[in-house]
Design a protein around this motif. Structure first.
Motif, PDB file in Angstrom:
ATOM      1  N   GLN A   1      30.775  67.917  60.434  1.00 36.90           N
ATOM      2  CA  GLN A   1      28.918  68.479  62.395  1.00 36.90           C
ATOM      3  C   GLN A   1      30.542  68.599  62.858  1.00 36.90           C
ATOM      4  OE1 GLN A   1      26.644  67.185  63.406  1.00 36.90           O
ATOM      5  NE2 GLN A   1      25.773  68.874  63.838  1.00 36.90           N
ATOM      6  N   HIS A   2      31.601  67.682  62.818  1.00 34.94           N
ATOM      7  CA  HIS A   2      32.675  67.594  64.008  1.00 34.94           C
ATOM      8  C   HIS A   2      33.550  67.633  63.842  1.00 34.94           C
ATOM      9  CE1 HIS A   2      29.419  64.766  65.548  1.00 34.94           C
ATOM     10  NE2 HIS A   2      29.367  64.559  66.098  1.00 34.94           N
TER      11      HIS A   2
ATOM     12  N   VAL B   1      26.650  58.654  65.477  1.00 37.48           N
ATOM     13  CA  VAL B   1      26.520  59.821  65.454  1.00 37.48           C
ATOM     14  C   VAL B   1      27.893  59.657  67.020  1.00 37.48           C
ATOM     15  CG1 VAL B   1      25.912  61.471  67.643  1.00 37.48           C
ATOM     16  CG2 VAL B   1      24.475  61.048  65.264  1.00 37.48           C
ATOM     17  N   GLN B   2      27.894  58.778  67.392  1.00 39.56           N
ATOM     18  CA  GLN B   2      28.527  58.051  68.065  1.00 39.56           C
ATOM     19  C   GLN B   2      29.381  57.544  67.349  1.00 39.56           C
ATOM     20  OE1 GLN B   2      27.581  53.938  70.677  1.00 39.56           O
ATOM     21  NE2 GLN B   2      25.406  55.474  70.563  1.00 39.56           N
TER      22      GLN B   2
ATOM     23  N   LEU C   1      36.342  61.431  65.251  1.00 40.46           N
ATOM     24  CA  LEU C   1      37.110  62.589  65.287  1.00 40.46           C
ATOM     25  C   LEU C   1      36.947  63.297  66.059  1.00 40.46           C
ATOM     26  CD1 LEU C   1      34.370  63.063  62.680  1.00 40.46           C
ATOM     27  CD2 LEU C   1      37.315  62.558  62.426  1.00 40.46           C
ATOM     28  N   SER C   2      38.339  62.745  66.956  1.00 40.09           N
ATOM     29  CA  SER C   2      38.798  63.308  68.605  1.00 40.09           C
ATOM     30  C   SER C   2      39.815  64.717  67.851  1.00 40.09           C
ATOM     31  CB  SER C   2      39.517  62.543  69.425  1.00 40.09           C
ATOM     32  OG  SER C   2      40.985  62.158  68.049  1.00 40.09           O
ATOM     33  N   GLU C   3      39.595  64.911  68.710  1.00 42.15           N
ATOM     34  CA  GLU C   3      40.726  66.853  68.783  1.00 42.15           C
ATOM     35  C   GLU C   3      41.974  66.444  68.061  1.00 42.15           C
ATOM     36  OE1 GLU C   3      40.721  69.094  72.163  1.00 42.15           O
ATOM     37  OE2 GLU C   3      38.604  69.114  72.243  1.00 42.15           O
TER      38      GLU C   3
ATOM     39  N   ALA D   1      31.169  58.277  64.546  1.00 47.56           N
ATOM     40  CA  ALA D   1      31.178  60.039  64.165  1.00 47.56           C
ATOM     41  C   ALA D   1      32.448  61.049  65.794  1.00 47.56           C
ATOM     42  CB  ALA D   1      30.580  60.772  63.529  1.00 47.56           C
ATOM     43  N   GLN D   2      31.756  60.906  66.844  1.00 45.67           N
ATOM     44  CA  GLN D   2      32.437  61.037  68.147  1.00 45.67           C
ATOM     45  C   GLN D   2      33.388  61.094  68.414  1.00 45.67           C
ATOM     46  OE1 GLN D   2      29.185  61.259  70.577  1.00 45.67           O
ATOM     47  NE2 GLN D   2      27.707  63.023  69.986  1.00 45.67           N
TER      48      GLN D   2
ATOM     49  N   LEU E   1      27.255  64.388  59.238  1.00 40.86           N
ATOM     50  CA  LEU E   1      27.865  64.095  60.866  1.00 40.86           C
ATOM     51  C   LEU E   1      29.569  64.509  60.623  1.00 40.86           C
ATOM     52  CD1 LEU E   1      26.015  61.242  61.703  1.00 40.86           C
ATOM     53  CD2 LEU E   1      26.093  62.876  62.828  1.00 40.86           C
TER      54      LEU E   1
END
Length: 852
Positions: A729-730, A756-757, A763-765, A759-760, A726
């Protein structure tokens, strides 16, 4: 890789299959076996060997370009897939469990658990790629026309006024000037500090040699620490404890390999087109050049046959009908002596019929008694069989072994010793096509010759035996036609078609507009990340039932769902699975597996969840119409998956007040009828997903879903692998500052959905841009995870308790109890024997003393 490489892979797989077929034939026990461990070891060994052959054949079939070889490989590949499913079914019935562990056998074979992965043949989707693309376009067009096109949710940008823009620019400019001023003031402060220290201590200059030694000391220490750190990282990478740098990036070698694969797929299509053209051309050439000669030789052979039969029997023979093979039946089965014997038997039968006309009543009574005796004998036989079956286990006959043996014989007879040095580009072999097409032309010519020779025989019979020929033909023809008419009238039963006046396209469009046919998400089964259970066998030997890992669940989806749905040949003969239930806490990936199942097989996805069908097609007639439409389209456009989310709602013990308006139990009465209507040729699978199976009536629930897959929360190994995947991937990077082991431990109880939540969210921009200066740490994930509710052990135990009440769970518990009682009784018997023996000895001694 080259053509030679894939031919070699095929040859090795065929040789291994040949040895395995011989072993399976020789090891087949004649008597039922009783030792469960020996039986399981045998089945597991066969299963592992077949999986290895399956992996090799799948690679060969995917990349070979020779069209005729690919047909042989396909036949064997389907047979091996089916045999794997049969062995899996045998192990389930033996062990009373859906999950099996082969740790000890893998150690004997010196294999890793990765060797047990079930590959998904690429031809499932590749062969119907054009159909799938057309269907995707039609689906997108229908959704666009209905205004239901799924688009990415983009937040609307607010229009900024000139004043706001100027203010933001001023703030940023003042902040920049402030940072520069602070830096400048810091430098002035440090300079003043150095001057003060110099005034206090006085101007003291070091000896140049001492200064050089100090600089060298600092530099060498820095260089050594860097070297030690690098060596430690290399060692960890070598041991497999840390992934190498750029682990997820596609290398140039992989890119070249992918290009080669795509080029070979293009060659496959070109060679297939050439092969189909050659089939037509060669057949036409054989028909033109060799057809007349074949016709003449056949006519001469049949005339010679007439003459020989006439000499032997004194009569012309009867010419067989097309149904019985025509002239082929003559040359394959009959000789003039056999024809004479047939005629004699017919005359005897006629005489018997005349004698037995008055004894019909007696025969009927005798038949009735005979039937009763047979039925009683059958019942006795069944009882005897049941007793024998209870005594031991015997493997069920396989429906795929004939296919595999046929493929093995084709390989040995045609390809094993065939010289192909001339066929560098692996195009079709024209000699083999000629052999096949010559037989087809012979069959076509034979049909024409048979019609001519029947007429010729009729003329000969009219000339010699007019009256006898007429009587025989008149009687036989009339009787056969009547019998056929009776059989046809009994068998034909037509089902009612509620949408006979509508096309499949119109039904498809209506189902899409109503939201009953949905587009599956673009996920693959390989995206369902997990790790193997390495202690499964050890725990079972200690009488502890292990919880399955996520990889075990992934394998079951491949075996029960993807392989049967992907291949028609496998689905028709393999143990039939009509309905599948995925049970587990929220977030473990049940819906993802349903979508992956559709994507891997190119199946349509129908959504019959209680929430989705609420208010649609009201009433009993509306419900029947909806189900008829869904399953009619599902059968016509198979393979298809019918998904029922929150499956427990259909079988509620008591419907909650807030859900009574939705009528969640609409499908309860109709589902059993639908399951009965599904046949082996219908590649339609009903998949239910449930988060609260304990709310349903377990009897009616398990009657529909006979295959239940319990999906647990991930264990430590699966969490560790999942976090690595994860984060990479992110857009994250794994460094020494990120303690993945700690992160995997503290997320015990959290599901893949929670991970998953997290990691999203983390790992923001903005965070990804700062990774170079500030590496990622495990503590950054904790604040977000603290807001989520994990799956506690009590909930997992509730799922275990519910699964123990299912039919398979009850059988498993009963079998374990019997084994424990059996071992206890065995121990008791041994003790009894020992004590009895001792008493006997004592008694004997006393008796001897008395005699003395």
């Amino acid at each position: 890789m080259s053509h030679v490489t894939y031919n070699k892979v095929w040859v090795e797989a065929q040789e291994a299959l040949g040895h395995l077929l011989q072993q399976e034939a020789s090891d087949k026990p004649t008597k039922p076996q009783k030792d469960r461990l020996v039986i399981f070891q045998m089945l597991a060994t066969f299963y592992i060997k077949y999986v290895q052959i399956f992996r090799s054949l799948e690679i060969a079939f995917d990349q070979m370009t020779h069209p005729q070889k690919r047909r042989v490989v396909r036949l064997v590949l389907d047979g091996v897939m089916g045999r794997i499913l049969e062995l899996k079914n045998e192990m389930v019935e033996l062990e009373m469990s859906e999950f099996h562990y082969f740790d000890d056998i893998l150690q004997d074979f010196k294999m890793s658990p990765q060797n047990l992965e079930i590959p998904i043949p690429k031809y499932f989707v590749k062969e119907k790629m054009k159909v799938l693309k057309d269907r995707e376009k039609i689906l997108a067009q229908i959704l666009a026309d209905a205004g239901m096109q799924v688009t990415e949710t983009i937040k609307p940008e607010k229009a900024m006024s000139l004043e706001e823009a100027v203010r933001i620019l001023q703030i940023s400019e003042r902040a920049r000037q402030g940072r520069l001023r602070a830096k400048f003031m810091k430098e002035i402060h440090m300079e003043d500090k150095r001057e003060k220290m110099a005034r206090i201590l006085g101007d003291h200059l070091l000896d140049p040699d001492i200064a050089a030694v100090r600089i060298q000391k600092v530099w060498r220490g820095f260089m050594q620490r860097r070297k030690t750190r690098r060596e430690r990282e290399e060692e960890l990478i070598f041991l497999g404890m840390v992934p190498p740098p750029h682990f997820q990036k596609v290398t140039a070698t992989q890119q070249r390999a992918e290009k080669t694969y795509s080029l070979r797929w293009g060659l496959q299509e070109d060679h297939e087109v050439e092969y189909q053209q050659a089939l037509v051309q060669i057949k036409d050439n054989i028909r033109e050049l060799e057809g007349p000669d074949i016709k003449e030789t056949l006519q001469e052979q049949i005339r010679q046959w007439f003459i020989e039969c006439r000499h032997v029997t004194g009569k012309f023979p009867d010419f067989p009908d097309e149904e019985h093979g025509g002239s082929m039946a003559i040359f394959a089965e009959k000789t003039p002596e056999q024809v004479a014997a047939e005629l004699a038997a017919k005359e005897e039968a006629r005489e018997k019929k005349k004698k037995d006309k008055g004894k019909k009543g007696k025969k009927k009574e005798g038949k009735k008694k005979g039937k009763k005796d047979k039925e009683s004998a059958k019942k006795k036989g069944k009882k005897g069989k049941g007793e024998e079956e209870d005594e031991g286990w015997k493997m069920a006959p396989s429906r795929f072994l004939p296919d595999m043996t046929e493929g093995d014989q084709l390989y040995k007879g045609v390809w094993q010793r065939r010289d192909e040095t001339w066929n560098f580009h692996q195009r079709h072999d024209e000699e083999l096509i000629r052999e096949e097409k010559r037989k087809e032309v012979e069959e076509e010519v034979r049909v024409q010759v048979d019609e001519l020779m029947r007429q010729e025989l009729k003329n000969l019979k009219l000339a010699v035996d007019r009256e006898k020929g007429k009587k025989k033909k008149g009687k036989k023809g009339g009787k056969k036609k009547k019998k056929k008419g009776k059989k046809g009238g009994k068998k034909k039963k037509k089902e009612k078609d509620l949408t006979a006046d509508r096309t499949i396209d119109s039904l498809y469009k209506e189902l899409v507009e109503e939201g009953l046919l949905i587009r599956p998400q673009d996920v693959r089964l390989s995206d369902y990340i997990g790790e193997f259970s390495y202690l499964g066998t050890t725990l079972r030997q200690a009488d502890i039932e292990p919880m399955p890992s996520l990889t075990d669940v992934q394998q079951l989806i491949a075996l029960y769902g993807i392989l049967p749905l992907g291949s028609q040949a496998v689905h028709e003969k393999a143990p039939l699975v009509k309905a599948l239930l995925l049970a587990g806490p929220p977030g473990v990936g049940k819906k993802m597996l349903v979508h992956a199942l559709c994507k891997e097989t190119g199946a349509n996805l129908f959504n019959l969840s209680a929430a989705n069908i609420a208010g649609k097609y009201p009433g009993k007639s509306g419900l029947l119409m909806m189900l008829h439409m869904v399953f009619k389209v599902a059968r016509q456009l198979q393979p298809s998956v019918v998904w029922i989310g929150d499956a427990e709602k259909t079988f509620y013990k008591k419907v909650p007040k807030q859900e009574k308006s939705l009528d969640p139990k609409r499908l309860k009465k109709n589902l059993p009828k639908i399951l009965k209507s599904l046949k082996a040729e219908d590649r339609v699978l009903i998949v239910g997903t449930t988060e609260r199976p304990f709310d349903a009536d377990i009897k009616s629930f398990c009657k529909i879903y006979k295959k239940v897959i319990l999906i647990p929360r991930p264990d430590y190994a699966s969490r560790l692998v999942l976090w690595k995947h994860l984060i990479l991937q992110h857009g994250g990077s794994i460094t020494s500052s990120l303690n993945l082991s700690c992160l995997a431990k503290i997320t015990d109880g959290f599901t893949p959905g929670h991970m998953v939540q997290a990691a999203q969210n983390v790992l923001s921009e903005r965070r990804i841009r700062h990774l170079v200066k500030k590496p990622l740490t495990a503590s950054e994930f904790i604040p977000f995870l603290a807001r989520l509710e994990p799956v506690f052990k009590e909930e997992e135990e509730a799922f275990k308790a519910w699964y123990a009440k299912t039919p398979l769970g009850k059988k498993r518990a009963k079998a374990l109890k019997e084994r424990e009682e059996g071992t206890d009784q065995g121990k008791g018997k041994k003790k009894g024997k020992d004590s009895g023996g001792k008493k006997g000895k004592k008694g004997g001694k006393k008796g001897k003393k008395k005699k003395k």
